[in-house]
Design a protein around this motif. Sequence first.
Motif, PDB file in Angstrom:
ATOM      1  N   UNK A 190       0.841  -1.198   0.000  1.00 22.32           N
ATOM      2  CA  UNK A 190       0.000   0.000   0.000  1.00 22.32           C
ATOM      3  C   UNK A 190       0.879   1.252   0.000  1.00 22.32           C
ATOM      4  N   UNK A 191       0.385   2.349  -0.563  1.00 25.93           N
ATOM      5  CA  UNK A 191       1.140   3.609  -0.503  1.00 25.93           C
ATOM      6  C   UNK A 191       1.140   4.196   0.902  1.00 25.93           C
ATOM      7  N   UNK A 192       2.147   5.022   1.182  1.00 20.83           N
ATOM      8  CA  UNK A 192       2.292   5.680   2.481  1.00 20.83           C
ATOM      9  C   UNK A 192       1.569   7.029   2.498  1.00 20.83           C
ATOM     10  N   UNK A 193       1.325   7.525   3.717  1.00 19.02           N
ATOM     11  CA  UNK A 193       0.815   8.883   3.864  1.00 19.02           C
ATOM     12  C   UNK A 193      -0.426   9.034   4.709  1.00 19.02           C
ATOM     13  N   UNK A 194      -0.907   7.953   5.338  1.00 22.30           N
ATOM     14  CA  UNK A 194      -2.139   8.027   6.121  1.00 22.30           C
ATOM     15  C   UNK A 194      -1.999   8.989   7.298  1.00 22.30           C
ATOM     16  N   UNK A 195      -0.849   8.964   7.984  1.00 16.63           N
ATOM     17  CA  UNK A 195      -0.661   9.860   9.125  1.00 16.63           C
ATOM     18  C   UNK A 195      -0.688  11.314   8.712  1.00 16.63           C
ATOM     19  N   UNK A 196      -0.038  11.622   7.596  1.00 18.47           N
ATOM     20  CA  UNK A 196      -0.042  12.994   7.077  1.00 18.47           C
ATOM     21  C   UNK A 196      -1.458  13.418   6.739  1.00 18.47           C
ATOM     22  N   UNK A 197      -2.215  12.547   6.091  1.00 21.76           N
ATOM     23  CA  UNK A 197      -3.602  12.866   5.762  1.00 21.76           C
ATOM     24  C   UNK A 197      -4.441  13.081   7.012  1.00 21.76           C
ATOM     25  N   UNK A 198      -4.221  12.273   8.036  1.00 21.31           N
ATOM     26  CA  UNK A 198      -4.992  12.436   9.272  1.00 21.31           C
ATOM     27  C   UNK A 198      -4.672  13.757   9.956  1.00 21.31           C
TER      28      UNK A 198
ATOM     29  N   UNK B 131      -7.818  20.607   6.468  1.00 20.82           N
ATOM     30  CA  UNK B 131      -7.020  20.931   5.282  1.00 20.82           C
ATOM     31  C   UNK B 131      -6.955  19.782   4.288  1.00 20.82           C
ATOM     32  N   UNK B 132      -7.787  18.756   4.492  1.00 22.12           N
ATOM     33  CA  UNK B 132      -7.802  17.620   3.577  1.00 22.12           C
ATOM     34  C   UNK B 132      -9.083  17.684   2.750  1.00 22.12           C
ATOM     35  N   UNK B 133      -8.952  17.815   1.450  1.00 19.95           N
ATOM     36  CA  UNK B 133     -10.115  17.913   0.575  1.00 19.95           C
ATOM     37  C   UNK B 133     -10.882  16.606   0.469  1.00 19.95           C
ATOM     38  N   UNK B 134     -12.012  16.658  -0.243  1.00 18.97           N
ATOM     39  CA  UNK B 134     -12.871  15.482  -0.386  1.00 18.97           C
ATOM     40  C   UNK B 134     -12.143  14.332  -1.073  1.00 18.97           C
ATOM     41  N   UNK B 135     -11.358  14.640  -2.093  1.00 17.94           N
ATOM     42  CA  UNK B 135     -10.644  13.583  -2.811  1.00 17.94           C
ATOM     43  C   UNK B 135      -9.617  12.915  -1.903  1.00 17.94           C
ATOM     44  N   UNK B 136      -8.899  13.711  -1.123  1.00 19.30           N
ATOM     45  CA  UNK B 136      -7.919  13.164  -0.201  1.00 19.30           C
ATOM     46  C   UNK B 136      -8.570  12.311   0.870  1.00 19.30           C
ATOM     47  N   UNK B 137      -9.714  12.766   1.378  1.00 19.17           N
ATOM     48  CA  UNK B 137     -10.430  12.001   2.396  1.00 19.17           C
ATOM     49  C   UNK B 137     -10.883  10.657   1.830  1.00 19.17           C
ATOM     50  N   UNK B 138     -11.400  10.678   0.599  1.00 17.58           N
ATOM     51  CA  UNK B 138     -11.833   9.438  -0.028  1.00 17.58           C
ATOM     52  C   UNK B 138     -10.663   8.469  -0.196  1.00 17.58           C
ATOM     53  N   UNK B 139      -9.486   8.985  -0.568  1.00 17.95           N
ATOM     54  CA  UNK B 139      -8.289   8.156  -0.695  1.00 17.95           C
ATOM     55  C   UNK B 139      -7.900   7.553   0.654  1.00 17.95           C
ATOM     56  N   UNK B 140      -7.984   8.365   1.687  1.00 18.19           N
ATOM     57  CA  UNK B 140      -7.617   7.919   3.022  1.00 18.19           C
ATOM     58  C   UNK B 140      -8.540   6.791   3.492  1.00 18.19           C
ATOM     59  N   UNK B 141      -9.838   6.955   3.285  1.00 19.76           N
ATOM     60  CA  UNK B 141     -10.790   5.919   3.687  1.00 19.76           C
ATOM     61  C   UNK B 141     -10.566   4.651   2.876  1.00 19.76           C
ATOM     62  N   UNK B 142     -10.340   4.805   1.583  1.00 19.35           N
ATOM     63  CA  UNK B 142     -10.168   3.638   0.712  1.00 19.35           C
ATOM     64  C   UNK B 142      -8.970   2.786   1.131  1.00 19.35           C
ATOM     65  N   UNK B 143      -7.835   3.424   1.450  1.00 18.15           N
ATOM     66  CA  UNK B 143      -6.639   2.649   1.783  1.00 18.15           C
ATOM     67  C   UNK B 143      -6.718   2.046   3.181  1.00 18.15           C
TER      68      UNK B 143
ATOM     69  N   UNK C 272       9.168   4.152  -3.590  1.00 14.97           N
ATOM     70  CA  UNK C 272       8.134   3.940  -2.573  1.00 14.97           C
ATOM     71  C   UNK C 272       6.837   4.635  -2.992  1.00 14.97           C
ATOM     72  N   UNK C 273       5.719   3.903  -3.085  1.00 13.48           N
ATOM     73  CA  UNK C 273       4.455   4.533  -3.473  1.00 13.48           C
ATOM     74  C   UNK C 273       3.909   5.419  -2.354  1.00 13.48           C
ATOM     75  N   UNK C 274       3.405   6.594  -2.738  1.00  9.87           N
ATOM     76  CA  UNK C 274       2.821   7.547  -1.797  1.00  9.87           C
ATOM     77  C   UNK C 274       1.387   7.844  -2.199  1.00  9.87           C
ATOM     78  N   UNK C 275       0.538   8.103  -1.225  1.00 10.91           N
ATOM     79  CA  UNK C 275      -0.820   8.530  -1.521  1.00 10.91           C
ATOM     80  C   UNK C 275      -0.783   9.889  -2.216  1.00 10.91           C
ATOM     81  N   UNK C 276      -1.704  10.156  -3.132  1.00 13.42           N
ATOM     82  CA  UNK C 276      -1.684  11.414  -3.890  1.00 13.42           C
ATOM     83  C   UNK C 276      -1.707  12.641  -2.979  1.00 13.42           C
TER      84      UNK C 276
END
Length: 355
Positions: free
Chosen positions: A182-190, A197-209, A259-263
């Motif tokens: 899986x890509x990294x970045x969940x903590x940053x998104x949280x 400061x997390x838009x709808x698209x970012x939130x959807x990515x966070x929930x999906x992963x 290393x894959x990262x979340x968008x």
Amino acid sequence: MNTPARTAEPRLTSLSHGGGCGCKIAPGVLADILQGTAATPVPKELLVGIETADDAAVYRLNDEQALVATTDFFMPIVDDPYEFGRIAATNAISDVYAMGGRPIMALALVGMPISVLSTATIARILEGGASVAREAGIPIAGGHTIDSVEAIYGLVALGLVHPKRVKRNADAQPGDVLVLGKPLGVGVMSAALKKDALGDAGYAQMIATTTRLNTPGPELAALDGVHAMTDVTGFGLAGHALEIARGAGCTLHIDWAAVPLLPGVRALAAQGFVTGASARNWAGYGHDVALAADFAAPDRALLTDPQTSGGLLVSCAPGAVDEVLAVFRRHGFDTAAPIGRVEAATPGAPRLVVG
């Protein structure tokens, strides 16, 4: 006589001092706490215990079956109660998959501020967890509840694995290739979410992963070329890579560019949306990590970023990489990628090299 109206409930994340796997006790502090706690005597049937900080305990039942037992729980990482339940349950069940096991049932661990949250909100948290259990094909067969100051939810997860297919985090071999699921970045998104400061698209990515079960685990464990496996959670990629390196007595090299990262997470990290757990992680194990001279601060934050319900990290023979990636793809993990290699350790050299 009129009954006073109940005041609006607070945001779930406002009730916790840290969310998701960012709640974990820092690795250095945890090591101090656990000194001298190894169970003695250890029965020969205990195939995996606490000796290498692995994902779950494994107990041999017979020649064909071993029991995988694990537990995980934390405070809210999102405000939606249903999604919080889904994330916590996915994260807990992941440790069974990380050992190569198939989950068979779970028990719920529930601590809730009864005077603050409505029974309807608490029920939605449990409904979210139950939905993930159904997806994994298992029942939540019981549990325990307490009245708590902070909202806490998680599971005890149990599974079965063939004793010869147990995948410990300590069995990596020199020459292996590292593959991250899986890509990294969940903590940053949280961190960005808590500050709106997390838009709808970012939130959807966070929930999906965070709600994607690590179902490739048992199939990966069946591959002869897969030597070691773990999941990347609260200690970040660096922390869990170090557990592999220490357990196997090897040095791990990570190619950061692979290393894959979340968008969007690198930009968020550069803006300062990082968790306190990231800094605590680095303070706990940074002395064992060698970074490239030009390694930027946002990248270090992502290297140590606590991953709630993170991906599997697989150590496999070079000839098995294509098979490993094919398994990930069949289960919908399209961003899974080779990210590094395992080498024999050099005395006095860092256990993890990143560049």
